[in-house]
Design an enzyme around this catalytic site. Sequence first.
Site, PDB file in Angstrom:
ATOM      1  N   ASP A 168       0.833  -1.206   0.000  1.00  0.00           N
ATOM      2  CA  ASP A 168       0.000   0.000   0.000  1.00  0.00           C
ATOM      3  C   ASP A 168       0.870   1.261   0.000  1.00  0.00           C
ATOM      4  O   ASP A 168       0.361   2.377  -0.078  1.00  0.00           O
ATOM      5  CB  ASP A 168      -1.017  -0.008   1.156  1.00  0.00           C
ATOM      6  CG  ASP A 168      -0.366  -0.061   2.530  1.00  0.00           C
ATOM      7  OD1 ASP A 168       0.872  -0.200   2.615  1.00  0.00           O
ATOM      8  OD2 ASP A 168      -1.095   0.034   3.539  1.00  0.00           O
ATOM      9  N   SER A 169       2.198   1.069   0.035  1.00  0.00           N
ATOM     10  CA  SER A 169       3.114   2.195  -0.191  1.00  0.00           C
ATOM     11  C   SER A 169       2.845   2.828  -1.552  1.00  0.00           C
ATOM     12  O   SER A 169       3.278   3.952  -1.814  1.00  0.00           O
ATOM     13  CB  SER A 169       4.571   1.722  -0.116  1.00  0.00           C
ATOM     14  OG  SER A 169       4.772   0.593  -0.955  1.00  0.00           O
ATOM     15  N   ASP A 200      -1.158  -6.175  -0.225  1.00  0.00           N
ATOM     16  CA  ASP A 200      -1.457  -5.537   1.066  1.00  0.00           C
ATOM     17  C   ASP A 200      -2.945  -5.280   1.212  1.00  0.00           C
ATOM     18  O   ASP A 200      -3.591  -4.809   0.269  1.00  0.00           O
ATOM     19  CB  ASP A 200      -0.759  -4.165   1.124  1.00  0.00           C
ATOM     20  CG  ASP A 200       0.424  -4.143   2.057  1.00  0.00           C
ATOM     21  OD1 ASP A 200       0.560  -5.064   2.887  1.00  0.00           O
ATOM     22  OD2 ASP A 200       1.216  -3.190   1.946  1.00  0.00           O
ATOM     23  N   LYS A 215      -1.361  -9.413   2.911  1.00  0.00           N
ATOM     24  CA  LYS A 215      -0.571  -8.992   4.067  1.00  0.00           C
ATOM     25  C   LYS A 215      -1.398  -8.002   4.865  1.00  0.00           C
ATOM     26  O   LYS A 215      -2.086  -7.160   4.284  1.00  0.00           O
ATOM     27  CB  LYS A 215       0.741  -8.335   3.636  1.00  0.00           C
ATOM     28  CG  LYS A 215       1.526  -7.745   4.814  1.00  0.00           C
ATOM     29  CD  LYS A 215       2.957  -7.406   4.451  1.00  0.00           C
ATOM     30  CE  LYS A 215       3.182  -6.090   3.776  1.00  0.00           C
ATOM     31  NZ  LYS A 215       2.756  -4.903   4.556  1.00  0.00           N
ATOM     32  N   GLU A 223       9.356  -4.318  10.318  1.00  0.00           N
ATOM     33  CA  GLU A 223       9.792  -3.020   9.766  1.00  0.00           C
ATOM     34  C   GLU A 223      10.395  -2.126  10.851  1.00  0.00           C
ATOM     35  O   GLU A 223       9.907  -2.083  11.992  1.00  0.00           O
ATOM     36  CB  GLU A 223       8.590  -2.314   9.108  1.00  0.00           C
ATOM     37  CG  GLU A 223       8.960  -0.950   8.521  1.00  0.00           C
ATOM     38  CD  GLU A 223       7.983  -0.397   7.506  1.00  0.00           C
ATOM     39  OE1 GLU A 223       7.004  -1.092   7.154  1.00  0.00           O
ATOM     40  OE2 GLU A 223       8.227   0.750   7.042  1.00  0.00           O
TER      41      GLU A 223
HETATM   42  O1  KIV Z   1       3.531  -1.090   1.597  1.00  0.00           O
HETATM   43  C1  KIV Z   1       4.665  -1.564   1.500  1.00  0.00           C
HETATM   44  O2  KIV Z   1       5.374  -1.372   0.509  1.00  0.00           O
HETATM   45  C2  KIV Z   1       5.150  -2.395   2.605  1.00  0.00           C
HETATM   46  C3  KIV Z   1       6.594  -2.761   2.609  1.00  0.00           C
HETATM   47  C4  KIV Z   1       7.464  -1.608   2.597  1.00  0.00           C
HETATM   48  C5  KIV Z   1       6.921  -3.753   3.641  1.00  0.00           C
HETATM   49  O3  KIV Z   1       4.407  -2.753   3.463  1.00  0.00           O
END
Ligand code: KIV
EC number: 2.1.2.11
Length: 273
Positions: free
Chosen positions: A49-50, A88, A118, A187
Site C-alpha cells: 500500500d506504499s 497488502d 498482508k 519493519e
Molecule cells: O507497503 C509496503 O510497501 C510495505 C513494505 C514496505 C513492507 O508494506
Amino acid sequence: MSAAGIQKRLTPARILAMKGGKPIVCLTAYTTPMARLLDEHCDLLLVGDSLGMVLYGMENTIGVTLEMMIAHGKAVMRGVSKACVVVDMPFGSYQESKEVAFRNAVRTLQETGCDAVKLEGGEEMAETIAFLTKRGVPVMGHIGLMPQQVQTAGGYRSVGHSEHETSKIRRDAHAIGGSGAFAVVIEGTVEPLAREVTAAMHIPSIGIGASSACDGQVLVSDDILGLFNDFTPRFVKRYDELGKRVAEAAAAYAAEVRSRKFPAAEHTFKRRP
Ligand code: KIV
C-alpha cells in the site's frame, strides 16, 4: 493462466519452507511492466500500500482503498511467472472484525489471483489472521513499525528502543508466529530485537530496516531505483538513480521537439508508392 504456470510460481508454503535457509528476496511491484522486470530476481513480490505515496502522491497509506489494491494486484499478476505475489490489505479493510477481514481478503484473492494477503498488526490481529488462515487465506503479517498506524504512533520512527516497545514486539512476534501466517514483515526495528524474534519464530521474517538478521529483505522498488525522492529512509540503499535519467531523457526529448530534430525521417510514415 495455465496449470503449468501455477505450478512454476512460488507458493506461500514454499516461502515458509525457506525459513533459516537462503535469504528470501522481496521487492514491491505495482504495475505489469515492473512486475515483468522484477519477477525472475525475486522470491516474493509485494503489492504494497506504499503505492499510495509512490504512485499517487499521498502523504501516507491511510487513503489507499481496497479497489486501488485490487487494480494494482491484477496488474502485477499479469507480469509474473515465478514469484509469489502478496497484496497488502489497506487501512480499514480488515480491522473492524475478522468477518470483514475474511470477506475483503477473499475478494482480493479472487479478483487479483494473488497468492496471499498482508496485514499490519501484532497480538491484536493474531485472532483475525488465525480466522483467515484456518479458512484457506494465506496471510503474511507485519509488525514493528506499522505505517498504517502512523497517525496514532506519532510518525515514522524506528522501534524497539524502550523496554515497553521491546516487550510489545516480542509479544507481537510470538502471536503472529503462532497465528498461521506463513511469514512476517518486520519493519524499522532495532537489530538485536529483530534477531531475537527471528530466531524465536518458526516462520520467516522479512526485514525492512530490521537488519541482516532477518530471513529475507524487502524494499520499495522505486526507492532502490532512485525513482521516489520525496523521502528516503535510512534503511534504503539506492542501486540506481533512474529519476535523474528520466528527467534527462525528458529534457533531451523536449529540446529535440522544440528544435524540430524529432521526429526524424526514420520516425515518419511516407506514402507507399
Ligand atoms: O507497503 C509496503 O510497501 C510495505 C513494505 C514496505 C513492507 O508494506
